[in-house]
Design an enzyme around this catalytic site. Structure first.
Site, short mmCIF file in Angstrom:
data_model
loop_
_atom_site.label_atom_id
_atom_site.label_comp_id
_atom_site.label_asym_id
_atom_site.label_seq_id
_atom_site.Cartn_x
_atom_site.Cartn_y
_atom_site.Cartn_z
N SER A 116 -0.16 -1.25 -6.30
CA SER A 116 -0.03 -2.51 -7.04
C SER A 116 0.64 -2.29 -8.38
O SER A 116 0.49 -1.24 -9.00
CB SER A 116 -1.41 -3.11 -7.29
OG SER A 116 -2.06 -3.37 -6.08
N GLU A 123 5.81 -34.21 0.19
CA GLU A 123 4.59 -33.69 -0.39
C GLU A 123 4.89 -33.05 -1.74
O GLU A 123 6.00 -32.57 -1.97
CB GLU A 123 4.01 -32.62 0.55
CG GLU A 123 3.54 -33.19 1.87
CD GLU A 123 2.26 -33.97 1.70
OE1 GLU A 123 2.34 -35.17 1.37
OE2 GLU A 123 1.18 -33.40 1.88
N LYS A 174 -14.34 -8.56 -7.61
CA LYS A 174 -13.57 -9.47 -8.44
C LYS A 174 -12.85 -10.50 -7.58
O LYS A 174 -12.81 -11.69 -7.92
CB LYS A 174 -12.57 -8.69 -9.29
CG LYS A 174 -11.88 -9.56 -10.32
CD LYS A 174 -11.19 -8.74 -11.39
CE LYS A 174 -10.48 -9.66 -12.37
NZ LYS A 174 -10.00 -8.94 -13.55
N ASP A 175 -12.30 -10.06 -6.44
CA ASP A 175 -11.63 -11.00 -5.54
C ASP A 175 -12.63 -12.02 -4.99
O ASP A 175 -12.34 -13.21 -4.91
CB ASP A 175 -10.95 -10.26 -4.39
CG ASP A 175 -9.57 -9.73 -4.80
OD1 ASP A 175 -9.05 -10.16 -5.84
OD2 ASP A 175 -9.01 -8.88 -4.07
N HIS A 187 0.81 -1.21 0.00
CA HIS A 187 0.00 0.00 0.00
C HIS A 187 0.85 1.27 0.00
O HIS A 187 0.32 2.36 -0.17
CB HIS A 187 -1.01 -0.03 1.16
CG HIS A 187 -2.18 -0.90 0.83
ND1 HIS A 187 -3.48 -0.59 1.14
CD2 HIS A 187 -2.25 -2.08 0.17
CE1 HIS A 187 -4.29 -1.54 0.69
NE2 HIS A 187 -3.56 -2.46 0.12
#
Ligand code: HEM
Ligand code: FES
Lengths: 187, 422
Positions: free
Chosen positions: B220, B288, B244-245, B216
């Site tokens: 972005s 894994e 959208k998220d 922030h």
């Protein structure tokens, strides 16, 4: 004389005036703090080391009488497997005739046993700690008639020495003592 | 933080609180009106997705902890009891178990996004480094979690990975004893792994907070890799990206739920349902899936490094493998400085784009080879892929900045977006 005294005391309050009594105080306070933090910190670090009871369980006695020639047994010592193999004359012979200087971790067979027929080893692969196979009859013993580690393919010979694969060292020989001809204390 | 001039809120309770502790002003500023580039694609969903998975892991983990017993004689049975007798215990465990995989899926895509669009470059270097730190913490957390059921896979996985430290010259063995709290992976090891497994996710939360804070400050990045020049290039975070998220999270959760309900053990191993036996190593120990590429790198170093044709060795194969494995992760952190190109997005960097696809191919090949025995063809595959992986970072990246001819950048985000719409 009084003049020098005055400049000295006024410069003591300026941060960039060389070494002063105040710098000395800062330094000694900081080093006391560091020593204090370090000694308390050590208690935390050392608490993660093996505890006294874990250390106390550090030896195991084994009766060797029931183990036939050619047979192997696995006993538990400090949470790890220990391999005890009653070697055949043939196994001793091949372990003795190897050209030691050509080995990755050169060691004479005679430096790895106290009695020729009894081979006692920590059964932990020196690569990344798996337990090699070859203790039970029918299990693969690798290309050198000793043990084979399935994890990443290390081959050990009939003296437990590394012969092929990624492991850097021979299988470790634990501290042990023969109490009688047929009994041994490990650790 | 948020202590500057503030506007009043209509709701009197909200306003009363905000005057004393401006959390609402903060949220409004950072998540309400926060200016966000208007050209995000779906790759930008994975940060939010990772956050949802982190919360899911913490919630399911705490409820599992209420029924789990961290003791060598009881751990395995307590997990089986969770599966059979605890109400919905199977659900909690399957969410937690598969959630670890979901976390890595989200994080790997998130990192790939950053690499493709050049998000690691100035001024976002520290943001990127915090991300790499999160990856490392996540790996440590997942590794320790996997030991908790105290199965054959748990115990032997823990043995092999902790034994890596024995490769360190001089102090290796004492360090290992210290890590174990004994002479092998044993009850003290289980206890400390449990304590750390409980702690680390909260450390991750703290680093995620710093990661977002740094985000922030710089704002972005976006698919074009050019900075927004004004309000015409951005949208307020709410409602545009909250929506959208949310959509992306829902799609991801459908996939997550599919794994939990229809294929909960698809990514698991049969030996994870056999209690740990310190005297018998299973025939195939495989980590894994999310660790396989790094495991392949570890095993690809089968040669000592020293002066050829002499017996002088500087780095034994075992130590070499360990260094290569940790190095492969550490290199990520140096990307901002290894990449010398002025252009961020791979959209405008044809050669970098190819090189990056090569890196993805090498990573996948390492992942496949990591599950196979390290011999013959597979060993060769891992060695070639590892060579490419390292070359990408230390040779290709610095070189491309000099020789690559990049495509022309658009004048602004707005210009590019409207040109596309016509
Ligand atoms: C970053 C977040 C986390 C990750 C990636 C993670 C990962 C894992 C993994 C891979 C397992 C092994 C699952 C299995 O094979 O059965 C596990 C088990 C476990 N975790 Fe976590 N975990 C996280 C957070 C937490 C938290 C916050 C707690 C809270 C105490 C927790 C408590 C447990 C417990 C009690 C187990 C053992 C029960 C079981 O195996 O299902 N975890 N975790
Ligand atoms: S642990 Fe034995 S070969 Fe790797």
């Amino acid at each position: 004389m009084s003049e020098t005294k005055a400049t000295h005391s006024s410069s003591a309050h300026e941060p960039d005036s060389g070494s002063t009594r105040r710098d000395f105080l800062y330094l000694s306070a900081a080093s006391m703090a560091a020593v204090g933090a370090g000694s308390v910190g050590w208690a935390f670090v050392d608490s993660m080391n093996p505890a006294q009871d874990t250390l106390a369980m550090a030896s195991t006695e084994v009766d060797l009488a029931p183990i036939e020639i050619g047979q192997s047994i696995t006993v538990m010592w400090r949470g790890k497997p220990v391999f005890i193999r009653h070697r055949t004359a043939n196994e001793i012979e091949t372990a003795r005739t190897v050209d030691v200087s050509a080995l990755r971790d050169p060691q004479q067979d005679s430096d790895r046993v106290k009695k020729d027929e009894w081979l006692i080893l920590v059964g932990i692969c020196t690569h990344l700690g798996c337990v090699p196979v070859g203790q039970k009859s029918g299990e693969p013993r690798g290309e050198y008639d000793g043990w084979f580690c399935p994890c990443h393919g290390s081959h050990y010979d009939s003296s437990g020495r590394i012969r092929k694969g990624p492991a850097p060292k021979n299988l470790a020989v634990p501290d042990y003592q023969f109490l009688t001809d047929t009994s041994v204390r490990i650790g | 933080m948020g202590s500057g001039p503030r506007e009043d809120f209509k709701n009197p309770v909200v306003n009363w609180i905000d005057e004393r502790l401006p959390v609402f002003t903060l949220m409004q500023k950072e998540y309400g009106v926060f200016p966000t580039p208007k050209n995000f694609n779906y790759f930008w969903n994975f940060g939010a997705i990772a956050m949802v998975v982190l919360v899911t892991m913490i919630v399911t983990g705490i409820f599992l902890a209420m029924n789990y017993t961290a003791h060598e004689d009881m751990a395995f049975d307590s997990v089986e009891r969770i599966m059979r007798d605890v109400n919905y215990g199977w659900l909690l465990r399957y969410i937690h178990m598969n959630g670890a995989s979901m976390f890595f899926i989200a994080i790997y895509i998130h990192i790939y996004r950053g690499m493709y669009y050049g998000s690691y470059k100035k001024p976002r270097e520290l943001l990127w480094i915090l991300g790499v730190l999160i990856l490392v913490l996540l790996m440590a957390t997942a590794f320790m979690g996997y030991t908790l059921p105290w199965s054959q896979m748990s115990g032997w996985g823990a043995t092999v990975i902790t034994s890596l430290f024995s490769a360190i010259p001089l102090v290796g063995d004492s360090l290992l004893t210290w890590l174990w709290g004994g002479f092998s992976v044993d009850n003290p090891t289980l206890n400390r792994f449990y304590a750390l497994h409980y702690l680390l996710p909260f450390v991750i939360c703290a680093v995620v907070f710093l990661h977002i804070w740094a985000l922030h400050v710089t704002g972005s990045n976006n698919p074009l890799g050019i900075e927004p020049k004004g309000p015409q290039d951005t949208l307020p975070f709410h409602p545009y990206y909250t929506m959208k998220d949310s959509f992306g999270i829902c799609v991801f959760l459908v996939f997550f739920a599919f794994m939990v309900f229809f294929a909960p053990n698809y990514l698991n191993h049969a030996d994870h349902y056999v209690p740990f036996d310190p005297l018998v190593t299973p025939q195939h120990i495989v980590p894994e899936w999310y660790f396989l590429p790094f495991y392949a790198i570890l095993r690809a170093v089968t040669f000592d490094i020293g002066i050829p044709l002499t017996k002088i060795v500087f780095i034994e194969a075992k130590l070499g493998g360990v260094l290569a494995m940790f190095g492969s992760i550490a290199l990520l952190g140096f990307m901002p400085w290894l990449d010398t190109s002025k252009v961020r997005s791979a959209k405008f960097r044809p050669m970098y784009k190819l090189a990056l696809f090569g890196l993805v191919a090498a990573f996948v090949a390492l992942g496949i080879a990591g599950a196979k025995p390290a011999e013959g063809l597979w060993l060769y595959v891992s060695q070639v892929s590892m060579a490419y992986y390292f070359a990408f970072f230390v040779v290709i990246l610095p070189m491309l900045g000099k020789i690559e001819k990049t495509k022309p950048l658009p004048g602004s985000i707005h210009e590019a977006v409207t040109a596309k719409a016509k």
